[in-house]
Each structure stands twice: as structure tokens, then as C-alpha cells.
Motif scaffolding. Structure first.
Motif, PDB file in Angstrom:
ATOM      1  N   SER A  26     -34.258  29.489   4.038  1.00  0.00           N
ATOM      2  CA  SER A  26     -34.471  29.904   2.647  1.00  0.00           C
ATOM      3  C   SER A  26     -34.551  28.705   1.702  1.00  0.00           C
ATOM      4  CB  SER A  26     -33.362  30.854   2.194  1.00  0.00           C
ATOM      5  OG  SER A  26     -32.135  30.159   2.052  1.00  0.00           O
ATOM      6  N   ARG A  27     -34.203  27.533   2.161  1.00  0.00           N
ATOM      7  CA  ARG A  27     -34.266  26.310   1.359  1.00  0.00           C
ATOM      8  C   ARG A  27     -35.601  25.580   1.513  1.00  0.00           C
ATOM      9  NH1 ARG A  27     -30.352  25.667  -1.384  1.00  0.00           N
ATOM     10  NH2 ARG A  27     -28.367  26.655  -0.971  1.00  0.00           N
ATOM     11  N   TYR A  28     -36.518  26.172   2.277  1.00  0.00           N
ATOM     12  CA  TYR A  28     -37.784  25.529   2.623  1.00  0.00           C
ATOM     13  C   TYR A  28     -38.967  26.385   2.202  1.00  0.00           C
ATOM     14  CZ  TYR A  28     -35.087  22.274   5.434  1.00  0.00           C
ATOM     15  OH  TYR A  28     -34.200  21.311   5.838  1.00  0.00           O
ATOM     16  N   LEU A  29     -40.117  25.729   2.051  1.00  0.00           N
ATOM     17  CA  LEU A  29     -41.388  26.402   1.773  1.00  0.00           C
ATOM     18  C   LEU A  29     -42.289  26.301   2.990  1.00  0.00           C
ATOM     19  CD1 LEU A  29     -42.410  25.079  -1.776  1.00  0.00           C
ATOM     20  CD2 LEU A  29     -41.695  27.400  -1.180  1.00  0.00           C
ATOM     21  N   ALA A  30     -43.007  27.363   3.282  1.00  0.00           N
ATOM     22  CA  ALA A  30     -44.058  27.311   4.294  1.00  0.00           C
ATOM     23  C   ALA A  30     -45.387  27.173   3.555  1.00  0.00           C
ATOM     24  CB  ALA A  30     -44.043  28.575   5.147  1.00  0.00           C
ATOM     25  N   PRO A  31     -46.267  26.311   3.987  1.00  0.00           N
ATOM     26  CA  PRO A  31     -46.134  25.500   5.188  1.00  0.00           C
ATOM     27  C   PRO A  31     -45.149  24.343   4.989  1.00  0.00           C
ATOM     28  CG  PRO A  31     -48.181  24.957   4.077  1.00  0.00           C
ATOM     29  CD  PRO A  31     -47.548  26.095   3.323  1.00  0.00           C
ATOM     30  N   TYR A  32     -44.477  24.000   6.094  1.00  0.00           N
ATOM     31  CA  TYR A  32     -43.493  22.923   6.119  1.00  0.00           C
ATOM     32  C   TYR A  32     -43.844  21.985   7.260  1.00  0.00           C
ATOM     33  CZ  TYR A  32     -39.122  20.646   7.488  1.00  0.00           C
ATOM     34  OH  TYR A  32     -38.175  19.721   7.857  1.00  0.00           O
ATOM     35  N   LEU A  33     -43.678  20.693   7.034  1.00  0.00           N
ATOM     36  CA  LEU A  33     -43.983  19.683   8.035  1.00  0.00           C
ATOM     37  C   LEU A  33     -42.766  18.790   8.215  1.00  0.00           C
ATOM     38  CD1 LEU A  33     -46.360  18.501   9.753  1.00  0.00           C
ATOM     39  CD2 LEU A  33     -46.720  16.919   7.855  1.00  0.00           C
ATOM     40  N   ALA A  34     -42.332  18.616   9.464  1.00  0.00           N
ATOM     41  CA  ALA A  34     -41.201  17.741   9.792  1.00  0.00           C
ATOM     42  C   ALA A  34     -41.676  16.676  10.773  1.00  0.00           C
ATOM     43  CB  ALA A  34     -40.069  18.542  10.410  1.00  0.00           C
ATOM     44  N   VAL A  35     -41.179  15.453  10.591  1.00  0.00           N
ATOM     45  CA  VAL A  35     -41.508  14.350  11.485  1.00  0.00           C
ATOM     46  C   VAL A  35     -40.206  13.718  11.952  1.00  0.00           C
ATOM     47  CG1 VAL A  35     -42.768  12.178  11.738  1.00  0.00           C
ATOM     48  CG2 VAL A  35     -43.642  13.936  10.184  1.00  0.00           C
ATOM     49  N   SER A  36     -40.076  13.546  13.280  1.00  0.00           N
ATOM     50  CA  SER A  36     -38.871  12.935  13.840  1.00  0.00           C
ATOM     51  C   SER A  36     -38.979  11.413  13.796  1.00  0.00           C
ATOM     52  CB  SER A  36     -38.673  13.393  15.285  1.00  0.00           C
ATOM     53  OG  SER A  36     -39.582  12.720  16.144  1.00  0.00           O
ATOM     54  N   ASP A  40     -42.564  12.696  16.541  1.00  0.00           N
ATOM     55  CA  ASP A  40     -42.883  14.082  16.880  1.00  0.00           C
ATOM     56  C   ASP A  40     -43.067  14.865  15.583  1.00  0.00           C
ATOM     57  OD1 ASP A  40     -42.578  13.605  19.644  1.00  0.00           O
ATOM     58  OD2 ASP A  40     -40.406  13.908  19.476  1.00  0.00           O
ATOM     59  N   ILE A  41     -44.059  15.748  15.572  1.00  0.00           N
ATOM     60  CA  ILE A  41     -44.383  16.512  14.373  1.00  0.00           C
ATOM     61  C   ILE A  41     -44.213  17.998  14.650  1.00  0.00           C
ATOM     62  CG2 ILE A  41     -46.228  17.138  12.753  1.00  0.00           C
ATOM     63  CD1 ILE A  41     -47.409  14.341  13.231  1.00  0.00           C
ATOM     64  N   TRP A  42     -43.539  18.687  13.717  1.00  0.00           N
ATOM     65  CA  TRP A  42     -43.402  20.140  13.762  1.00  0.00           C
ATOM     66  C   TRP A  42     -43.996  20.692  12.478  1.00  0.00           C
ATOM     67  CZ3 TRP A  42     -39.474  16.862  15.165  1.00  0.00           C
ATOM     68  CH2 TRP A  42     -39.081  16.934  16.499  1.00  0.00           C
ATOM     69  N   GLU A  43     -44.824  21.706  12.641  1.00  0.00           N
ATOM     70  CA  GLU A  43     -45.415  22.366  11.480  1.00  0.00           C
ATOM     71  C   GLU A  43     -45.069  23.848  11.541  1.00  0.00           C
ATOM     72  OE1 GLU A  43     -49.692  23.324   9.371  1.00  0.00           O
ATOM     73  OE2 GLU A  43     -49.650  22.041  11.139  1.00  0.00           O
ATOM     74  N   CYS A  44     -44.530  24.342  10.452  1.00  0.00           N
ATOM     75  CA  CYS A  44     -44.220  25.764  10.328  1.00  0.00           C
ATOM     76  C   CYS A  44     -45.147  26.320   9.252  1.00  0.00           C
ATOM     77  CB  CYS A  44     -42.760  25.968   9.932  1.00  0.00           C
ATOM     78  SG  CYS A  44     -41.587  25.286  11.124  1.00  0.00           S
ATOM     79  N   SER A  45     -46.101  27.136   9.673  1.00  0.00           N
ATOM     80  CA  SER A  45     -47.096  27.667   8.750  1.00  0.00           C
ATOM     81  C   SER A  45     -46.623  28.903   7.999  1.00  0.00           C
ATOM     82  CB  SER A  45     -48.384  28.023   9.499  1.00  0.00           C
ATOM     83  OG  SER A  45     -48.919  26.876  10.109  1.00  0.00           O
ATOM     84  N   ARG A  46     -45.714  29.671   8.642  1.00  0.00           N
ATOM     85  CA  ARG A  46     -45.258  30.934   8.054  1.00  0.00           C
ATOM     86  C   ARG A  46     -43.733  30.951   7.958  1.00  0.00           C
ATOM     87  NH1 ARG A  46     -47.033  35.163  11.923  1.00  0.00           N
ATOM     88  NH2 ARG A  46     -46.332  33.582  13.363  1.00  0.00           N
ATOM     89  N   PRO A  47     -43.194  31.732   7.038  1.00  0.00           N
ATOM     90  CA  PRO A  47     -41.732  31.784   6.886  1.00  0.00           C
ATOM     91  C   PRO A  47     -40.981  32.121   8.174  1.00  0.00           C
ATOM     92  CG  PRO A  47     -42.774  32.778   4.982  1.00  0.00           C
ATOM     93  CD  PRO A  47     -43.875  32.482   5.972  1.00  0.00           C
ATOM     94  N   ILE A  48     -41.512  33.021   9.010  1.00  0.00           N
ATOM     95  CA  ILE A  48     -40.816  33.367  10.246  1.00  0.00           C
ATOM     96  C   ILE A  48     -40.733  32.165  11.185  1.00  0.00           C
ATOM     97  CG2 ILE A  48     -42.866  34.270  11.423  1.00  0.00           C
ATOM     98  CD1 ILE A  48     -39.219  35.579  11.705  1.00  0.00           C
TER      99      ILE A  48
END
Length: 124
Positions: A26-36, A40-48
Motif C-alpha cells: 500500500s506504500r507503493y505505486l504500480a507500475p513499480y521498478l526495483a533494482v538490486s 537484478d530488476i523487478w517490475e510490478c505492473s499491477r497492484p496485485i
């Protein structure tokens, strides 16, 4: 604004103790992008996808014996009218507050009608 950003991370620490991916997401917006740190890259396109991503991370921390977290070294800067960058050092704590892991993470945040939300982060 620094008190608003500090309050955001203070509440994040409180929410972390729930180990609930829905609460953290709930503290994040989609789309969200994380980089380690390793790139490594993680992309979350939708809230779920945010819920699933954070639940996986929380489960990993729990399996490592993490019981709580704390942050330190908050630095921030405005990026335009409604966006900010912020960096903190995270420390994951286990029983008797022993340190399990620590890292620095930088965030891009946006002021929304429902408060600050993270839309990108990078570990370093």
C-alpha cells in the motif's frame, strides 16, 4: 517536507512488523521498478503484483529470522513539485536485536492524494 518523509519511513517500519505483503504494498505505486545491488530488476505492473512481490520478500526475511527493521541516515531531495528522492540505510533485526542484514536503498516517491508512494527503488 522532511517530517513528512521521515513519518513515511517511521510508518513503514511499523507496517513491516506485520509481515503482510498487502500492507507493505500500500506504500507503493504500480507500475513499480526495483533494482538490486547486483543489477537484478523487478517490475510490478499491477497492484496485485506488488502484493506478491512484497510477500515473497517478507517471507524471505522471516525465514532468515528477521523480526523487525529500522532505518537510519535519511537523505532526501525534491524532484519537481510532487516528487522526491530519499535514501536510507536499512537494518534487519532478529531476536535480541541482532543484526541479520543491512543495506542502503534509494527511492523515488510521489506525493499523491493518499500520501507519499514509492514508484522506484534501487539497493546499493
Amino acid at each position: 517536507m522532511v517530517e513528512n518523509i521521515k513519518g513515511f519511513f517511521d510508518r513503514f517500519v511499523e507496517d513491516f512488523s506485520s509481515f503482510d505483503g498487502e500492507v507493505i504494498s500500500s506504500r507503493y505505486l504500480a507500475p513499480y521498478l526495483a533494482v538490486s545491488r547486483d543489477g537484478d530488476i523487478w517490475e510490478c505492473s499491477r497492484p496485485i503484483e506488488l502484493v506478491d512481490y512484497f510477500q515473497t520478500l517478507l517471507d524471505k526475511h522471516s525465514a532468515q529470522g528477521v523480526l523487525s527493521c529500522q532505518y537510519s541516515g535519511l537523505e532526501w531531495a525534491a524532484i519537481g513539485n510532487r516528487c522526491f528522492s530519499a535514501s536510507v540505510t536499512w537494518t534487519m533485526l532478529g531476536a535480541e536485536n541482532n543484526v541479520i542484514s543491512t543495506w542502503r536503498e534509494s527511492y523515488n516517491l510521489m506525493q499523491t492524494d493518499s500520501g507519499l508512494k514509492i514508484f522506484t527503488s534501487i539497493d546499493h
